[in-house]
Design an enzyme around this catalytic site. Structure first.
Site: not given
Ligand code: LLP
Length: 430
Positions: A247, A284-285, A287, A353-354
Site C-alpha cells: 500500500g 506485500e508491496p 506499486r 472511442c470514449e
Molecule cells: N496486498 C493486497 C492484498 C492487495 O490487495 C494489494 C493491492 C497489494 C498487496 C499491493 O498494494 P500496493 O503496494 O501496490 O499499493 N489498480 C489500482 C491499485 C489497486 C491495488 C489493489 N491491491 C491503481 O492503479 O491505483
C-alpha cells in the site's frame, strides 16, 4: 549538458536534450521497438527494494512482491532473483511466478474469491500461505485440503477498519469493503480455524489500501493488528507470522509518501515497544517497488485545436494506461526531446472511442506531430490492467539494465488477439 532527475524517478533524467532511462536514450528504444512502449529500469526496482531491505535490516522479514502491480515475467524474475516472495491473487499469477523462477513456498495467496480449482493447484504446488478472506472460504479451503490429504497453511486477512486516506476504489481496509474478515469476527474465525482438520494457522494479515502517502494509517493498523494478535494467542492459537500488506504510495505529482526505510523504522519501533520486534514479518508491496521504475513511451499523432480545448492525440490510450480513466489519476508527461518553443495547453488523449480516454488534462507542452512523449510512473497498474479495447494490441515491454536492453514482452499482434476465436460454420479468412 543538463542532467536533471525527475521527481521520484531516480532512473529517468535528461542528458543534454534527451530523456534517458539508466544508460539508454529512450528515443532510440521508441525508434527500434515502436510505440506505445513500456520501459522499466531494473536499477530503479532494486533500489526501491533496497529501501525496504534497509528498513528491515536485522529483522526476520519476507518481502512478497504484490505482482498484480506488474506481472511481466521479466519483472517477476528481478524480484525472484533478489530473494523476494510473491503475493498472488489467482492461479494464473501462481503460474507466472513459477515460470519466472519464483519458489512456491514463498507465495502467499490473497483474494476474496479463490476457486476450489485454484486452491487445489496452490496446495499441490506447496504455496507458503493462503490469506483467507472470509469464514466461508476457510471452510471450503479446509475441505479441499482434506480431500488431498493435506493441511492448508492459513492466515486470516483482517479488515482493521482503518481509513488509508486514498482514492475510495483503492481503500480496502474500511468496514464497507469486500476485503478481509471484519474486526469483530476475527477471533471466532481463528477459533474455528484451530478446530478444522484441513487447515494449519500460520499467521495474520491485513492490507488497508493502496497509494497511501502518510504513516498514520499504518501506525493505526499496526496497533489494531497487535491487539488482535494478543487476543488470538490468549485463546491458545499461536501465530507464526504477522503480514502488514502493501500500500505504500509513490510520487506521481509531488506526492510525499514516507520512504520505505523510514516508515518501517517507525513501525518496527512500535512492534519492539509491544514485544513483537523479533516476530516473523511479511509485507506485500507492489506499486512502491515498480511504479516509478517504469515509463510508457508514446508518439504524438495529431494536434487538434478546439473551441474550448486543444487536444494532443497520442498513440497510447486508456487500454494501455487505464489509471486516469479509472481513478482520475495523474501521470506526468514529458517530451523525450524538449522543444524550445512556447508551450500550449492540451488535453492529452488517446485514440479510443470514449470521452474517458484521456491521459492528462490541461498539460503545458511544446509538441508537434511525430514527437515522442514519456508518461511517467507507469511501472505499476498500467500493463497489468491493460486491455484489448478497440482491438488494440497490448504494448511491448522493455527492461533496461545499465546499458543493456532486454525485450521482455513482444508487442501483441492482431493474430495474438484473435487466437482462440472462431466463426460459426466456416473457416476464418487469412
Ligand atoms: N496486498 C493486497 C492484498 C492487495 O490487495 C494489494 C493491492 C497489494 C498487496 C499491493 O498494494 P500496493 O503496494 O501496490 O499499493 N489498480 C489500482 C491499485 C489497486 C491495488 C489493489 N491491491 C491503481 O492503479 O491505483
Amino acid at each position: 549538458m543538463t542532467f536533471q532527475n525527475m521527481p521520484g524517478q531516480p532512473h529517468i533524467a535528461y542528458r543534454g536534450n534527451e530523456l534517458f532511462s539508466e544508460e539508454i536514450r529512450l528515443s532510440d528504444l521508441a525508434k527500434e521497438h515502436g510505440t506505445p512502449l513500456f520501459v522499466y529500469s531494473k536499477g530503479a526496482m532494486l533500489s526501491a527494494l533496497g529501501a525496504y531491505e534497509r528498513g528491515f535490516s536485522g529483522r526476520n522479514v519476507q518481502i512478497c512482491y504484490a505482482m498484480k502491480a506488474n506481472p511481466a515475467l521479466g519483472v517477476i524474475q528481478v524480484f525472484a532473483e533478489a530473494g523476494c516472495g510473491f503475493d498472488i491473487v489467482s492461479g494464473g499469477d501462481m503460474d507466472r511466478v513459477l515460470a519466472a523462477g519464483g519458489h512456491a513456498d514463498k507465495i502467499i495467496f490473497s483474494g476474496v474469491g479463490k476457486t476450489r480449482a485454484e486452491m487445489r493447484r496452490a496446495l499441490a504446488a506447496g504455496i507458503g500461505c493462503f490469506n483467507v478472506e472470509s469464514e466461508a472460504e476457510l471452510e471450503v479451503l479446509s475441505d479441499v485440503a482434506l480431500s488431498m490429504g493435506l493441511r492448508a497453511p492459513v492466515s486470516i486477512r483482517v479488515n482493521p477498519n482503518v481509513d488509508p486516506q486514498t482514492h475510495p476504489y483503492i481503500s480496502t481496509g474500511l468496514k464497507g469493503s469486500k476485503f478481509g474478515v471484519a474486526h469483530e469476527r476475527v477471533l471466532p474465525t481463528y477459533q474455528r480455524a484451530a478446530q478444522l482438520a484441513g487447515v494449519r494457522v500460520v499467521g495474520i494479515d491485513c492490507h488497508i489500501g493502496s497509494q497511501i502517502t502518510q504513516d498514520g494509517p499504518y501506525l493505526d493498523a499496526v496497533d489494531r493488528m497487535l491487539d488482535l494478535v494478543e487476543a488470538i494467542e490468549a485463546v491458545g492459537v499461536p501465530l507464526h507470522h504477522i503480514d502488514f500488506g502493501g500500500g505504500l504510495g509513490i510520487n506521481y505529482n509531488g506526492d510525499t509518501p514516507p520512504p520505505a526505510d523510514l516508515l518501517w523504522g517507525k513501525l518496527l519501533a512500535k512492534l519492539d515497544a509491544r514485544g513483537f520486534g523479533q516476530r516473523q514479518l511479511m509485507i506485500e508491496p507492489g506499486r512502491s517497488l515498480v511504479g516509478n521504475a517504469g515509463v510508457c513511451l508514446t508518439e504524438v499523432l495529431y494536434l487538434k485545436p478546439g473551441a474550448q480545448k486543444n487536444f494532443c492525440i497520442i498513440d497510447a490510450a486508456m487500454n494501455d494506461l487505464p489509471r486516469p480513466a479509472m481513478y482520475q489519476a495523474f501521470h506526468q508527461i514529458m517530451p523525450l526531446k524538449p522543444r524550445a518553443d512556447a508551450p500550449d495547453t492540451y488535453d492529452v488523449v488517446g485514440p479510443v472511442c470514449e470521452s474517458g480516454d484521456w491521459i492528462g488534462h490541461e498539460r503545458d507542452l511544446a509538441v508537434q506531430p511525430g514527437d515522442l512523449l514519456a508518461v511517467l510512473s507507469a511501472g505499476a497498474y498500467c500493463m497489468s490492467m491493460a486491455s484489448n479495447y478497440n482491438s488494440r494490441g497490448r504494448a511491448a515491454e522493455i527492461l533496461v539494465e545499465g546499458s543493456q536492453v532486454h525485450l521482455i514482452r513482444q508487442r501483441e499482434t492482431i493474430a495474438d488477439q484473435m487466437h482462440g476465436e472462431s466463426l460459426v460454420g466456416r473457416k476464418r479468412a487469412g
